[in-house]
Each structure stands twice: as C-alpha cells, then as structure tokens.
Write a protein that holds these residues in place. Sequence first.
Motif, short mmCIF file in Angstrom:
data_model
loop_
_atom_site.label_atom_id
_atom_site.label_comp_id
_atom_site.label_asym_id
_atom_site.label_seq_id
_atom_site.Cartn_x
_atom_site.Cartn_y
_atom_site.Cartn_z
N ARG A 182 -13.72 -2.96 -0.73
CA ARG A 182 -14.33 -3.01 -1.97
C ARG A 182 -13.89 -4.27 -2.78
O ARG A 182 -14.56 -4.75 -3.49
CB ARG A 182 -13.92 -1.82 -2.72
CG ARG A 182 -14.49 -0.75 -2.47
CD ARG A 182 -14.29 0.53 -3.46
NE ARG A 182 -12.88 0.91 -3.41
CZ ARG A 182 -12.17 1.82 -2.90
NH1 ARG A 182 -13.01 2.49 -1.91
NH2 ARG A 182 -11.01 2.15 -3.09
N GLN A 183 -12.68 -4.85 -2.48
CA GLN A 183 -12.04 -5.94 -3.17
C GLN A 183 -12.59 -7.23 -2.72
O GLN A 183 -12.92 -8.13 -3.54
CB GLN A 183 -10.52 -6.04 -3.07
CG GLN A 183 -10.02 -4.74 -3.76
CD GLN A 183 -10.06 -4.66 -5.07
OE1 GLN A 183 -9.71 -5.92 -5.72
NE2 GLN A 183 -10.34 -3.64 -5.82
N VAL B 256 -2.23 5.75 -5.50
CA VAL B 256 -3.33 6.23 -4.35
C VAL B 256 -2.96 7.35 -3.57
O VAL B 256 -1.83 7.69 -3.59
CB VAL B 256 -3.28 4.74 -3.13
CG1 VAL B 256 -3.71 3.63 -3.88
CG2 VAL B 256 -2.02 4.92 -2.19
N TRP C 285 0.82 -1.26 0.03
CA TRP C 285 0.25 -0.20 -0.01
C TRP C 285 0.88 1.32 -0.05
O TRP C 285 0.53 2.31 -0.51
CB TRP C 285 -0.94 0.06 1.31
CG TRP C 285 -1.87 0.93 1.10
CD1 TRP C 285 -2.18 2.10 2.04
CD2 TRP C 285 -3.13 1.02 0.30
NE1 TRP C 285 -3.07 3.02 1.64
CE2 TRP C 285 -3.75 2.43 0.71
CE3 TRP C 285 -3.62 0.40 -0.85
CZ2 TRP C 285 -4.87 2.56 0.20
CZ3 TRP C 285 -4.67 0.83 -1.42
CH2 TRP C 285 -5.25 2.02 -1.17
N TRP D 247 -10.59 0.18 0.73
CA TRP D 247 -10.02 -0.53 -0.59
C TRP D 247 -10.31 -1.95 -0.44
O TRP D 247 -10.69 -2.67 -1.41
CB TRP D 247 -8.65 -0.15 -1.10
CG TRP D 247 -8.18 -0.81 -2.48
CD1 TRP D 247 -8.58 -0.39 -3.77
CD2 TRP D 247 -7.48 -2.08 -2.60
NE1 TRP D 247 -8.15 -1.29 -4.64
CE2 TRP D 247 -7.34 -2.34 -3.95
CE3 TRP D 247 -6.77 -2.88 -1.60
CZ2 TRP D 247 -6.78 -3.47 -4.41
CZ3 TRP D 247 -6.37 -4.09 -2.19
CH2 TRP D 247 -6.05 -4.20 -3.39
#
Length: 207
Positions: free
Chosen positions: A104-105, A90, A81, A101
């Motif tokens: 969402r994944q 990002v 990250w 994130w």
Amino acid sequence: MTVDPMTARRRAIFAAARDAGLDEDDRRAVQLRVTGKPSLTGMTLTDMDKVLTAIRGNGAARSARPVGSTRAHVGKIWALWWSLYWLRAVECPEEKALNAWVKRQTGVDAVRFLDHKAAIAVIEAMKAWAAREGVEWSSPPCAQADRRAVLDAIWAKLLVVNRVEGRTADAFLRQRLNLPAARWTDRQTDEAIKLLGRMLRGGDGNG
C-alpha cells in the motif's frame, strides 16, 4: 552422551542455515520474522521448531533475504513492525500483514523486493508512525536508546489504561524479569518490550 533438546535444536538450526547458504544475519532475520525474537537465546523449543521449519521449508529462509535493499534494512523494517505491534498500532505481526502494508505504501509486493531507496522510505514512514504512537526516537540514532524509546512509549500507554504504576518501567521490569540495575543488554531490553507489549495487548505478560 545425551544432548539436551535445546542444544540439539540449536545445532540443527545452525546446520540447516549452513545448508541453506544463510549467514548469521540471514538466520537472525528468519528468526525475527517467524518468532519475533532475533536471537536463539530465550527461545522455547516451539520457537526453535518454527525457525527450523522456516529454514528448511520451501525456500522460506531465502525469501527473507533482501533483493536490492540490504539485510540491515530488512531487519530494521521487521524490528519496527514488531515495535508497532507491541505498541498496539497494528493487529498482526505476520509477514503477510507487513507485505500488504508495504505494498500500500510503495506498490512493491513484499519487503524483500524493496530497493535501497524504497526501504529507506518505508523505514522513515514506520518511524513516523511509531512517533505518533508516542515513541521519541533518539537523535542522533542509537539502537539501544531507540529500544528504550519503544519501551517507554508502551509503558506510557499502560499508565493511561491503569495497568501499571510508576513514572518509569525500570523497577517493575527489574522485578518481573530479574534484570540488573545497570545498563541492560539489547536482548534484555527486547524481552522487556515484549513483556510490556503483551500486557498492553491484553495479556498478563506471561504468555
């Protein structure tokens, strides 16, 4: 005998980690999460204060511990990250952004709740994302070579926007960070990545 402030903070962090039941890997995960630096070496007093607050405050340190996945998986996710942040892929390196994130994944609310299979999937997705940003991962995987791959990808982006000159970053980084001509340590490579990342994100690398 008077103890200098840096040494005092280090001792306080080690003591707080012991009190919180954190081993070295746990402590380093907290350090990476709150400062972007896995090691106390090279931290400022402000960085160390952030680490101390995270370890002492509201179970924040324990929340860095993985549930189901391993500490190694969580540490790798955080490292990726931050790599994506320095690559300008990002906008925010904070825990809230990473967890959003991840949700969402995977549908999982936070990194620490990932099981082994989901953690591996997240790592592979992040590596694929970084590859689209120009990172050429080593094969077979090698931690030092992968650090270098991230560094080279950032350098390539800086070349595109005419922020630097030269086919490779080595001479520039040796001068700016007083690095040896021979193989760099992981910590030295991490510092080089942060310097170039700050430049790519619009700073001069001194912040």
